[in-house]
Design a protein around this motif. Structure first.
Motif, PDB file in Angstrom:
ATOM      1  N   LYS A   1      23.976   0.487   3.039  1.00  0.00           N
ATOM      2  CA  LYS A   1      23.833   1.235   4.285  1.00  0.00           C
ATOM      3  C   LYS A   1      23.066   0.424   5.325  1.00  0.00           C
ATOM      4  N   GLN A   2      23.365   0.736   6.586  1.00  0.00           N
ATOM      5  CA  GLN A   2      22.645   0.152   7.707  1.00  0.00           C
ATOM      6  C   GLN A   2      21.826   1.250   8.378  1.00  0.00           C
ATOM      7  N   PHE A   3      20.622   0.889   8.791  1.00  0.00           N
ATOM      8  CA  PHE A   3      19.708   1.820   9.441  1.00  0.00           C
ATOM      9  C   PHE A   3      19.321   1.230  10.783  1.00  0.00           C
ATOM     10  N   GLU A   4      19.353   2.056  11.831  1.00  0.00           N
ATOM     11  CA  GLU A   4      19.073   1.574  13.183  1.00  0.00           C
ATOM     12  C   GLU A   4      17.952   2.385  13.813  1.00  0.00           C
ATOM     13  N   GLY A   5      16.963   1.689  14.339  1.00  0.00           N
ATOM     14  CA  GLY A   5      15.854   2.333  15.026  1.00  0.00           C
ATOM     15  C   GLY A   5      14.764   2.784  14.070  1.00  0.00           C
ATOM     16  N   GLN A   6      13.569   2.972  14.621  1.00  0.00           N
ATOM     17  CA  GLN A   6      12.411   3.302  13.789  1.00  0.00           C
ATOM     18  C   GLN A   6      12.532   4.648  13.087  1.00  0.00           C
ATOM     19  N   VAL A   7      13.240   5.607  13.678  1.00  0.00           N
ATOM     20  CA  VAL A   7      13.397   6.911  13.022  1.00  0.00           C
ATOM     21  C   VAL A   7      14.199   6.754  11.730  1.00  0.00           C
ATOM     22  N   GLU A   8      15.312   6.017  11.802  1.00  0.00           N
ATOM     23  CA  GLU A   8      16.121   5.800  10.595  1.00  0.00           C
ATOM     24  C   GLU A   8      15.383   4.923   9.585  1.00  0.00           C
ATOM     25  N   LEU A   9      14.603   3.943  10.066  1.00  0.00           N
ATOM     26  CA  LEU A   9      13.834   3.098   9.143  1.00  0.00           C
ATOM     27  C   LEU A   9      12.796   3.932   8.409  1.00  0.00           C
ATOM     28  N   ARG A  10      12.144   4.836   9.123  1.00  0.00           N
ATOM     29  CA  ARG A  10      11.177   5.731   8.487  1.00  0.00           C
ATOM     30  C   ARG A  10      11.857   6.537   7.369  1.00  0.00           C
ATOM     31  N   THR A  11      13.057   7.037   7.649  1.00  0.00           N
ATOM     32  CA  THR A  11      13.804   7.793   6.637  1.00  0.00           C
ATOM     33  C   THR A  11      14.132   6.911   5.435  1.00  0.00           C
ATOM     34  N   LEU A  12      14.596   5.689   5.697  1.00  0.00           N
ATOM     35  CA  LEU A  12      14.892   4.743   4.612  1.00  0.00           C
ATOM     36  C   LEU A  12      13.669   4.548   3.720  1.00  0.00           C
ATOM     37  N   PHE A  13      12.540   4.215   4.320  1.00  0.00           N
ATOM     38  CA  PHE A  13      11.335   3.946   3.532  1.00  0.00           C
ATOM     39  C   PHE A  13      10.845   5.205   2.826  1.00  0.00           C
ATOM     40  N   GLN A  14      10.945   6.339   3.494  1.00  0.00           N
ATOM     41  CA  GLN A  14      10.471   7.602   2.935  1.00  0.00           C
ATOM     42  C   GLN A  14      11.329   8.059   1.763  1.00  0.00           C
ATOM     43  N   GLU A  15      12.627   7.789   1.813  1.00  0.00           N
ATOM     44  CA  GLU A  15      13.546   8.279   0.777  1.00  0.00           C
ATOM     45  C   GLU A  15      13.852   7.244  -0.309  1.00  0.00           C
ATOM     46  N   GLU A  16      13.816   5.951   0.027  1.00  0.00           N
ATOM     47  CA  GLU A  16      14.254   4.930  -0.928  1.00  0.00           C
ATOM     48  C   GLU A  16      13.133   4.041  -1.460  1.00  0.00           C
ATOM     49  N   VAL A  17      12.025   3.941  -0.760  1.00  0.00           N
ATOM     50  CA  VAL A  17      10.954   3.030  -1.162  1.00  0.00           C
ATOM     51  C   VAL A  17       9.759   3.778  -1.747  1.00  0.00           C
ATOM     52  N   ILE A  18       9.212   4.699  -0.982  1.00  0.00           N
ATOM     53  CA  ILE A  18       7.995   5.410  -1.388  1.00  0.00           C
ATOM     54  C   ILE A  18       8.184   6.179  -2.708  1.00  0.00           C
ATOM     55  N   PRO A  19       9.259   6.968  -2.874  1.00  0.00           N
ATOM     56  CA  PRO A  19       9.383   7.759  -4.109  1.00  0.00           C
ATOM     57  C   PRO A  19       9.417   6.927  -5.393  1.00  0.00           C
ATOM     58  N   VAL A  20       9.986   5.717  -5.312  1.00  0.00           N
ATOM     59  CA  VAL A  20      10.089   4.887  -6.524  1.00  0.00           C
ATOM     60  C   VAL A  20       9.021   3.795  -6.552  1.00  0.00           C
ATOM     61  N   LYS A  21       8.105   3.859  -5.580  1.00  0.00           N
ATOM     62  CA  LYS A  21       6.992   2.897  -5.509  1.00  0.00           C
ATOM     63  C   LYS A  21       7.497   1.456  -5.548  1.00  0.00           C
ATOM     64  N   ALA A  22       8.552   1.184  -4.770  1.00  0.00           N
ATOM     65  CA  ALA A  22       9.153  -0.151  -4.728  1.00  0.00           C
ATOM     66  C   ALA A  22       8.279  -1.073  -3.882  1.00  0.00           C
ATOM     67  N   ILE A  23       7.657  -2.025  -4.534  1.00  0.00           N
ATOM     68  CA  ILE A  23       6.769  -2.968  -3.856  1.00  0.00           C
ATOM     69  C   ILE A  23       7.337  -4.375  -3.998  1.00  0.00           C
ATOM     70  N   PHE A  24       7.614  -4.974  -2.843  1.00  0.00           N
ATOM     71  CA  PHE A  24       8.179  -6.324  -2.773  1.00  0.00           C
ATOM     72  C   PHE A  24       7.039  -7.335  -2.725  1.00  0.00           C
ATOM     73  N   THR A  25       7.105  -8.328  -3.607  1.00  0.00           N
ATOM     74  CA  THR A  25       6.062  -9.357  -3.683  1.00  0.00           C
ATOM     75  C   THR A  25       6.698 -10.720  -3.443  1.00  0.00           C
TER      76      THR A  25
ATOM     77  N   ARG B   1       0.821  -1.217   0.000  1.00  0.00           N
ATOM     78  CA  ARG B   1       0.000   0.000   0.000  1.00  0.00           C
ATOM     79  C   ARG B   1       0.854   1.266   0.000  1.00  0.00           C
ATOM     80  N   LEU B   2       2.180   1.101   0.085  1.00  0.00           N
ATOM     81  CA  LEU B   2       3.118   2.211   0.257  1.00  0.00           C
ATOM     82  C   LEU B   2       2.719   3.060   1.467  1.00  0.00           C
ATOM     83  N   ASP B   3       2.365   2.359   2.539  1.00  0.00           N
ATOM     84  CA  ASP B   3       1.911   2.958   3.793  1.00  0.00           C
ATOM     85  C   ASP B   3       3.115   3.096   4.721  1.00  0.00           C
ATOM     86  N   LEU B   4       3.659   4.289   4.814  1.00  0.00           N
ATOM     87  CA  LEU B   4       4.885   4.524   5.574  1.00  0.00           C
ATOM     88  C   LEU B   4       4.745   4.114   7.039  1.00  0.00           C
ATOM     89  N   ASP B   5       3.699   4.576   7.715  1.00  0.00           N
ATOM     90  CA  ASP B   5       3.506   4.223   9.123  1.00  0.00           C
ATOM     91  C   ASP B   5       3.359   2.717   9.292  1.00  0.00           C
TER      92      ASP B   5
END
Length: 111
Positions: A41-65, A18-22
């Protein structure tokens, strides 16, 4: 093809579809660690994970199936393609999850 996944992993996969960040961040433990070999890169903690998903997943609509799952050495290994607005789409990924209780404690993403 339907595959059976532990609840935190299934919740993450469903939120990603759903590209649902939360929703993507929620299944991870507060101190979870994600290593993404694709960007090296390594990301630690929910704040960094949010940044990862917000910057690397959502913009390119990367959906893993996921289309395959196996258990190895106490980890859940999930494989499948990711589609999106990025070069070489689709790419096949392996997601190696470590669970702790009802949360994802660690995730390693490899090609």
């Amino acid at each position: 093809m339907m595959i059976e996944l532990p609840k935190p992993i299934a919740d993450y996969i469903a939120a990603n579809a759903r590209l649902d960040l939360d929703g993507m961040v929620q299944p991870f433990a507060p101190d979870a660690v994600v290593f993404d070999a694709g960007i090296g890169k390594q990301f630690e903690g929910q704040v960094e994970l949010r940044t990862l998903f917000q910057e690397e997943v959502i913009p390119v609509k990367a959906i893993f199936t996921p289309d395959a799952v196996r258990h190895e050495n106490g980890k859940v290994v999930v494989e499948g393609p990711a589609h999106g607005d990025f070069s070489s789409s689709p790419l096949r990924f392996t997601y190696t999850f470590t669970l702790e209780g009802d949360a994802i404690k660690a995730l390693e993403i490899t090609l």
